[in-house]
Scaffold this motif. Structure first.
Motif, PDB file in Angstrom:
ATOM      1  N   UNK A   1      36.663  19.441  18.767  1.00 48.12           N
ATOM      2  CA  UNK A   1      36.908  18.110  19.329  1.00 48.12           C
ATOM      3  C   UNK A   1      38.142  17.475  18.688  1.00 48.12           C
ATOM      4  N   UNK A   2      38.310  17.679  17.375  1.00 48.51           N
ATOM      5  CA  UNK A   2      39.510  17.157  16.719  1.00 48.51           C
ATOM      6  C   UNK A   2      40.768  17.791  17.304  1.00 48.51           C
ATOM      7  N   UNK A   3      40.738  19.102  17.524  1.00 48.52           N
ATOM      8  CA  UNK A   3      41.914  19.782  18.084  1.00 48.52           C
ATOM      9  C   UNK A   3      42.241  19.235  19.471  1.00 48.52           C
ATOM     10  N   UNK A   4      41.200  18.841  20.200  1.00 47.77           N
ATOM     11  CA  UNK A   4      41.412  18.305  21.544  1.00 47.77           C
ATOM     12  C   UNK A   4      41.790  16.825  21.513  1.00 47.77           C
ATOM     13  N   UNK A   5      41.741  16.227  20.317  1.00 51.30           N
ATOM     14  CA  UNK A   5      42.209  14.846  20.158  1.00 51.30           C
ATOM     15  C   UNK A   5      41.286  13.778  20.716  1.00 51.30           C
ATOM     16  N   UNK A   6      39.970  14.017  20.766  1.00 53.65           N
ATOM     17  CA  UNK A   6      39.090  12.958  21.276  1.00 53.65           C
ATOM     18  C   UNK A   6      39.010  11.807  20.260  1.00 53.65           C
ATOM     19  N   UNK A   7      38.786  10.602  20.779  1.00 52.94           N
ATOM     20  CA  UNK A   7      38.677   9.419  19.904  1.00 52.94           C
ATOM     21  C   UNK A   7      37.258   9.262  19.382  1.00 52.94           C
ATOM     22  N   UNK A   8      36.285   9.603  20.241  1.00 49.44           N
ATOM     23  CA  UNK A   8      34.885   9.313  19.947  1.00 49.44           C
ATOM     24  C   UNK A   8      34.057  10.576  20.173  1.00 49.44           C
ATOM     25  N   UNK A   9      33.123  10.867  19.256  1.00 51.61           N
ATOM     26  CA  UNK A   9      32.144  11.935  19.491  1.00 51.61           C
ATOM     27  C   UNK A   9      30.753  11.300  19.525  1.00 51.61           C
ATOM     28  N   UNK A  10      30.002  11.627  20.564  1.00 51.60           N
ATOM     29  CA  UNK A  10      28.602  11.179  20.646  1.00 51.60           C
ATOM     30  C   UNK A  10      27.738  12.415  20.448  1.00 51.60           C
ATOM     31  N   UNK A  11      26.910  12.418  19.399  1.00 50.40           N
ATOM     32  CA  UNK A  11      26.159  13.626  19.052  1.00 50.40           C
ATOM     33  C   UNK A  11      24.662  13.397  19.156  1.00 50.40           C
ATOM     34  N   UNK A  12      23.961  14.418  19.618  1.00 50.47           N
ATOM     35  CA  UNK A  12      22.499  14.388  19.662  1.00 50.47           C
ATOM     36  C   UNK A  12      21.929  14.804  18.306  1.00 50.47           C
ATOM     37  N   UNK A  13      20.857  14.153  17.877  1.00 44.82           N
ATOM     38  CA  UNK A  13      20.151  14.585  16.680  1.00 44.82           C
ATOM     39  C   UNK A  13      19.106  15.638  17.012  1.00 44.82           C
TER      40      UNK A  13
END
Ligand code: AMP
Ligand code: MG
Length: 348
Positions: free
Chosen positions: A309-321
């Motif tokens: 995701x960092x390589x793709x340059x996203x601003x926000x990550x929403x993660x499931x627990x």
């Protein structure tokens, strides 16, 4: 330098071992993550690790051995519980905190009275340590605070120019850092959950606790941290991450709400989902960690996908627990530490 773990080229190992003995830095694969190694008995070499990683000097480093006998050299005292656990789980992804011997330089332990010791099972790690003939101090081979590296490419991305050689034997098996168990206190206490689980340790020792900070729940203050690494920000992608944990039935709709909000303010958003829930999202960037029925698959992909995701340059990550049971406790520790916001929906 590439190595086939099934058919190791000893001349490459010899070259890397010589670099260790000359005070240099070698990045190498273990079964957990890639490590950044130096001769643990050479203070100047160990200082280079802190410089390369930009790691705070108050955060001590795990010492890796290839022979169980070395534990008696590095530790002042080896309790019967350590012997039991070594028989059961070594070599493998379990690290002990023991009282240190005088041989261990101050810089390795950040002047603590204890030392962290592990015997890895990865054939490249084990061969490197035994060929060098010295214990190897090695934290994860990433820049401090970043997700731990599970491929040689991750090491190249973070530490190119800072290390003398990188041994590349492909992706690591567990993809999560080792379990750290403190045996200097009673009952034995997990300071960092990892691939060897609380349940497995209890089956051998009976009473084992998880340090409150190791659960990484936001309500716990950094002031009570016992392992110095506990209080540093960790494993974090560059993107701002929100973790949604709790009832699996309610997680997707909460993530979809957050997604709409962030889209509304023109952020690019990535979603870290699981096999069971991934078709509940309409977002264009959805990555599947693995399946909830095999949490090991999620552990293995976690750091890799954060870096993607960092390589793709996203601003926000929403993660499931996931459920904090078995290796799920370690997954939740890493997810919580990497997140700047934790949202809870219902019970686990
Ligand atoms: P890493 O080197 O990236 O695997 O992180 C090693 C972890 O082990 C860090 O969180 C350290 O704070 C912890 N650690 C190393 N030595 C000790 C020790 N003597 N006592 C407690 N924690 C330690
Ligand atoms: Mg680390």
């Amino acid at each position: 330098m590439k190595l086939d773990p099934q058919n190791i080229d000893q001349s490459v190992i010899k070259l890397a071992a010589d670099i260790i003995l000359q005070g240099g830095l070698v990045a190498f694969p273990t079964e957990t993550v890639y490590g950044l190694g130096a001769n643990a008995l050479d203070e100047r070499a160990v200082i280079k690790i802190f410089q390369a990683k930009r790691r705070p000097m108050d955060n001590p480093i795990i010492v890796h051995v290839a022979d169980i006998e070395d534990v008696w050299v590095l530790a002042e005292e080896v309790p019967p519980s350590a012997e039991l656990l070594m028989k059961r789980f070594w070599p493998g992804p379990l690290t002990f905190v023991l009282l240190r011997s005088e041989l261990v330089p101050d810089v390795v332990t950040a002047r603590l009275p204890s030392v962290c010791i592990r015997m890895p099972i990865h054939p490249v790690a084990s061969r490197l340590i035994s060929t060098a003939g010295v214990p190897i101090a090695a934290p994860s081979a990433n820049l401090a605070g970043r997700p731990s590296p599970t491929t040689a490419q991750h090491v190249i991305n973070d530490l190119w120019g800072e290390v003398d050689v990188i041994l590349d034997a492909g992706e690591t098996d567990y993809g999560l850092d080792s379990t750290i168990l403190d045996l200097t206190c009673k009952p034995p206490t997990i300071l960092r959950p990892g691939p060897i689980t609380l349940e497995e340790l209890r089956a051998v020792l009976g009473d084992v606790e998880v340090h409150p900070v190791a659960k990484a729940e936001l309500t716990v203050e950094a002031a009570v941290a016992k392992s110095p690494g506990m209080k540093h920000k960790h494993y974090a992608p560059r993107a701002q991450m929100t973790l949604v944990e709790g009832d699996v039935e309610q997680i997707p709709s909460k993530i979809n709400d957050l997604y709409s909000y962030y889209k509304g303010v023109e952020k690019s958003v990535g979603i870290l989902a699981t096999q069971e829930t991934c078709d509940k999202y309409e977002a264009e960037r959805v990555k599947v960690l693995g399946t909830r029925s095999n949490l090991k698959s999620i552990a293995k992909n976690l750091f890799k996908l954060l870096r993607e995701f960092d390589d793709e340059g996203v601003d926000i990550i929403l993660a499931e627990g996931v459920k904090p049971i078995g290796i799920g406790l370690a997954i939740m520790n890493r997810l919580r530490k990497a997140s700047s916001l934790i949202v809870r929906v219902g019970p686990h």
